[in-house]
Write a protein that holds these residues in place. Structure first.
Motif, PDB file in Angstrom:
ATOM      1  N   GLY A 169       0.769  -1.240   0.000  1.00 59.74           N
ATOM      2  CA  GLY A 169       0.000   0.000   0.000  1.00 59.74           C
ATOM      3  C   GLY A 169       0.803   1.294   0.000  1.00 59.74           C
ATOM      4  N   PHE A 170       2.112   1.225  -0.233  1.00 57.45           N
ATOM      5  CA  PHE A 170       2.913   2.448  -0.282  1.00 57.45           C
ATOM      6  C   PHE A 170       2.797   3.092  -1.660  1.00 57.45           C
ATOM      7  N   LYS A 171       2.706   4.404  -1.684  1.00 55.15           N
ATOM      8  CA  LYS A 171       2.648   5.148  -2.941  1.00 55.15           C
ATOM      9  C   LYS A 171       4.066   5.583  -3.306  1.00 55.15           C
ATOM     10  N   ILE A 172       4.534   5.127  -4.468  1.00 52.51           N
ATOM     11  CA  ILE A 172       5.868   5.492  -4.958  1.00 52.51           C
ATOM     12  C   ILE A 172       5.774   6.878  -5.583  1.00 52.51           C
ATOM     13  N   ILE A 173       6.680   7.777  -5.175  1.00 50.05           N
ATOM     14  CA  ILE A 173       6.568   9.172  -5.612  1.00 50.05           C
ATOM     15  C   ILE A 173       7.782   9.660  -6.418  1.00 50.05           C
ATOM     16  N   GLY A 174       8.588   8.746  -6.913  1.00 53.71           N
ATOM     17  CA  GLY A 174       9.737   9.167  -7.703  1.00 53.71           C
ATOM     18  C   GLY A 174      10.545   7.975  -8.169  1.00 53.71           C
ATOM     19  N   GLU A 175      11.655   8.280  -8.810  1.00 51.95           N
ATOM     20  CA  GLU A 175      12.537   7.252  -9.347  1.00 51.95           C
ATOM     21  C   GLU A 175      13.498   6.735  -8.275  1.00 51.95           C
ATOM     22  N   TYR A 176      14.026   5.555  -8.519  1.00 49.46           N
ATOM     23  CA  TYR A 176      14.917   4.939  -7.539  1.00 49.46           C
ATOM     24  C   TYR A 176      16.289   5.594  -7.533  1.00 49.46           C
ATOM     25  N   LEU A 177      16.963   5.406  -6.410  1.00 46.94           N
ATOM     26  CA  LEU A 177      18.350   5.813  -6.236  1.00 46.94           C
ATOM     27  C   LEU A 177      19.173   4.563  -5.967  1.00 46.94           C
ATOM     28  N   LEU A 178      20.411   4.572  -6.417  1.00 52.26           N
ATOM     29  CA  LEU A 178      21.354   3.506  -6.095  1.00 52.26           C
ATOM     30  C   LEU A 178      22.402   4.090  -5.170  1.00 52.26           C
ATOM     31  N   ALA A 179      22.513   3.526  -3.981  1.00 53.12           N
ATOM     32  CA  ALA A 179      23.484   3.988  -2.985  1.00 53.12           C
ATOM     33  C   ALA A 179      24.564   2.925  -2.840  1.00 53.12           C
ATOM     34  N   ARG A 180      25.820   3.362  -3.041  1.00 52.81           N
ATOM     35  CA  ARG A 180      26.952   2.435  -2.902  1.00 52.81           C
ATOM     36  C   ARG A 180      27.872   2.967  -1.822  1.00 52.81           C
ATOM     37  N   PRO A 184      35.716   0.908  -4.932  1.00 51.75           N
ATOM     38  CA  PRO A 184      35.712  -0.197  -5.894  1.00 51.75           C
ATOM     39  C   PRO A 184      36.658  -1.342  -5.561  1.00 51.75           C
ATOM     40  N   TRP A 185      37.668  -1.093  -4.693  1.00 43.42           N
ATOM     41  CA  TRP A 185      38.592  -2.181  -4.359  1.00 43.42           C
ATOM     42  C   TRP A 185      38.062  -3.094  -3.250  1.00 43.42           C
ATOM     43  N   THR A 186      36.886  -2.785  -2.709  1.00 42.41           N
ATOM     44  CA  THR A 186      36.278  -3.678  -1.722  1.00 42.41           C
ATOM     45  C   THR A 186      35.863  -4.972  -2.423  1.00 42.41           C
ATOM     46  N   LEU A 187      36.182  -6.107  -1.811  1.00 40.79           N
ATOM     47  CA  LEU A 187      35.795  -7.392  -2.392  1.00 40.79           C
ATOM     48  C   LEU A 187      34.266  -7.417  -2.549  1.00 40.79           C
ATOM     49  N   PRO A 188      33.759  -7.845  -3.709  1.00 44.65           N
ATOM     50  CA  PRO A 188      32.316  -7.772  -3.971  1.00 44.65           C
ATOM     51  C   PRO A 188      31.425  -8.370  -2.879  1.00 44.65           C
ATOM     52  N   ALA A 189      31.817  -9.490  -2.305  1.00 43.23           N
ATOM     53  CA  ALA A 189      30.980 -10.130  -1.280  1.00 43.23           C
ATOM     54  C   ALA A 189      30.817  -9.257  -0.035  1.00 43.23           C
ATOM     55  N   PHE A 190      31.726  -8.298   0.163  1.00 43.50           N
ATOM     56  CA  PHE A 190      31.705  -7.442   1.356  1.00 43.50           C
ATOM     57  C   PHE A 190      31.158  -6.040   1.069  1.00 43.50           C
ATOM     58  N   ARG A 191      30.725  -5.793  -0.149  1.00 41.74           N
ATOM     59  CA  ARG A 191      30.195  -4.467  -0.500  1.00 41.74           C
ATOM     60  C   ARG A 191      28.780  -4.291   0.042  1.00 41.74           C
ATOM     61  N   THR A 192      28.458  -3.053   0.387  1.00 43.98           N
ATOM     62  CA  THR A 192      27.105  -2.709   0.808  1.00 43.98           C
ATOM     63  C   THR A 192      26.512  -1.761  -0.233  1.00 43.98           C
ATOM     64  N   ASN A 193      25.380  -2.172  -0.798  1.00 40.42           N
ATOM     65  CA  ASN A 193      24.647  -1.380  -1.776  1.00 40.42           C
ATOM     66  C   ASN A 193      23.202  -1.286  -1.311  1.00 40.42           C
ATOM     67  N   GLU A 194      22.527  -0.216  -1.714  1.00 37.53           N
ATOM     68  CA  GLU A 194      21.103  -0.097  -1.409  1.00 37.53           C
ATOM     69  C   GLU A 194      20.374   0.471  -2.609  1.00 37.53           C
ATOM     70  N   VAL A 195      19.186  -0.075  -2.857  1.00 38.15           N
ATOM     71  CA  VAL A 195      18.248   0.539  -3.778  1.00 38.15           C
ATOM     72  C   VAL A 195      17.230   1.250  -2.917  1.00 38.15           C
ATOM     73  N   MET A 196      16.969   2.521  -3.255  1.00 38.99           N
ATOM     74  CA  MET A 196      16.079   3.363  -2.445  1.00 38.99           C
ATOM     75  C   MET A 196      14.995   3.934  -3.346  1.00 38.99           C
ATOM     76  N   ILE A 197      13.749   3.705  -2.982  1.00 36.07           N
ATOM     77  CA  ILE A 197      12.620   4.231  -3.765  1.00 36.07           C
ATOM     78  C   ILE A 197      11.832   5.191  -2.877  1.00 36.07           C
ATOM     79  N   PRO A 198      11.652   6.445  -3.329  1.00 34.67           N
ATOM     80  CA  PRO A 198      10.912   7.414  -2.501  1.00 34.67           C
ATOM     81  C   PRO A 198       9.430   7.049  -2.415  1.00 34.67           C
ATOM     82  N   VAL A 199       8.906   7.127  -1.185  1.00 38.67           N
ATOM     83  CA  VAL A 199       7.491   6.814  -0.956  1.00 38.67           C
ATOM     84  C   VAL A 199       6.850   7.945  -0.168  1.00 38.67           C
ATOM     85  N   GLU A 200       5.536   8.006  -0.262  1.00 33.43           N
ATOM     86  CA  GLU A 200       4.779   9.038   0.439  1.00 33.43           C
ATOM     87  C   GLU A 200       4.648   8.715   1.906  1.00 33.43           C
TER      88      GLU A 200
END
Length: 200
Positions: A169-180, A184-200
């Motif tokens: 039931g969340f209303k999406i109010i914009g495009e997603y953001l990618l947060a890293r 880049p030299w961090t080993l991939p298995a240890f990287r922290t990434n987030e997808v963020m979608i703005p909601v009302e």
């Protein structure tokens, strides 16, 4: 050595968790000040992350700070990227990438340390491509993941997150953001990434 294994030793944005589910968190982020650059990746030989050097030069991460004080500004995490079609999109959180249409531009953003409460408190950029702006309080649906944030992985995470948010039931109010959060030299298995979608 810790950064190779994903240790995040820099300031990160302040937020309050409003809801946690198996699929996502709803977070309320505090206001902040950001330095951002919007560009066509073709200017950087097709590199979607080409704006990183422009912002890193502004804060002095790659040598002398390219701002009028000149004042070194501490690096923060994450780096937010957002890809878009030719229209400009308001930038909010870490480095985010948003895709739409064929003519894509990327907005990359560094959130400045919390000591900068207003845009005018931040050192003025020497490079006119860098824009300093205030980002108000905002709410996002967020999913965290490790590994390489390839376009396909991000696209899959975005679609899954959108479905989960809409189902609840969340209303999406914009495009997603990618947060890293990691270099880049961090080993991939240890990287922290987030997808963020703005909601009302």
């Amino acid at each position: 050595m810790g950064m190779v294994f994903g240790k995040i030793a820099v300031e990160t944005p302040k937020y309050q968790v409003l809801k946690t589910t198996a699929d996502y968190e709803i977070r309320q982020y505090a206001p902040s000040v950001a330095a951002q650059v919007t560009y066509d990746p073709s200017v950087f030989n097709g590199n979607r992350d080409g704006g990183f050097t422009v912002l890193a030069n502004y804060i002095g991460a790659l040598g002398n700070p390219q701002n009028t004080k000149p004042e070194k500004i501490a690096m923060t995490a994450p780096v937010i990227t957002q890809q878009s079609s030719a229209e400009k999109i308001a930038m909010t959180a870490p480095v985010v990438t948003k895709e739409a249409g064929d003519a894509k531009t990327v907005t990359m953003q560094f959130l400045l340390p919390a000591k900068y409460q207003k845009a005018e408190e931040a050192p003025k950029p020497v490079d006119e491509r860098v824009v300093i702006r205030e980002v108000g309080e905002r709410k996002y649906g967020v999913v965290t993941f490790s590994g390489v944030a390839s376009e396909q992985v991000v696209e899959d995470r975005v679609e899954k997150l959108k479905r989960a948010l809409e189902k609840d039931g969340f209303k999406i109010i914009g495009e997603y953001l990618l947060a890293r959060f990691n270099p880049p030299w961090t080993l991939p298995a240890f990287r922290t990434n987030e997808v963020m979608i703005p909601v009302e």
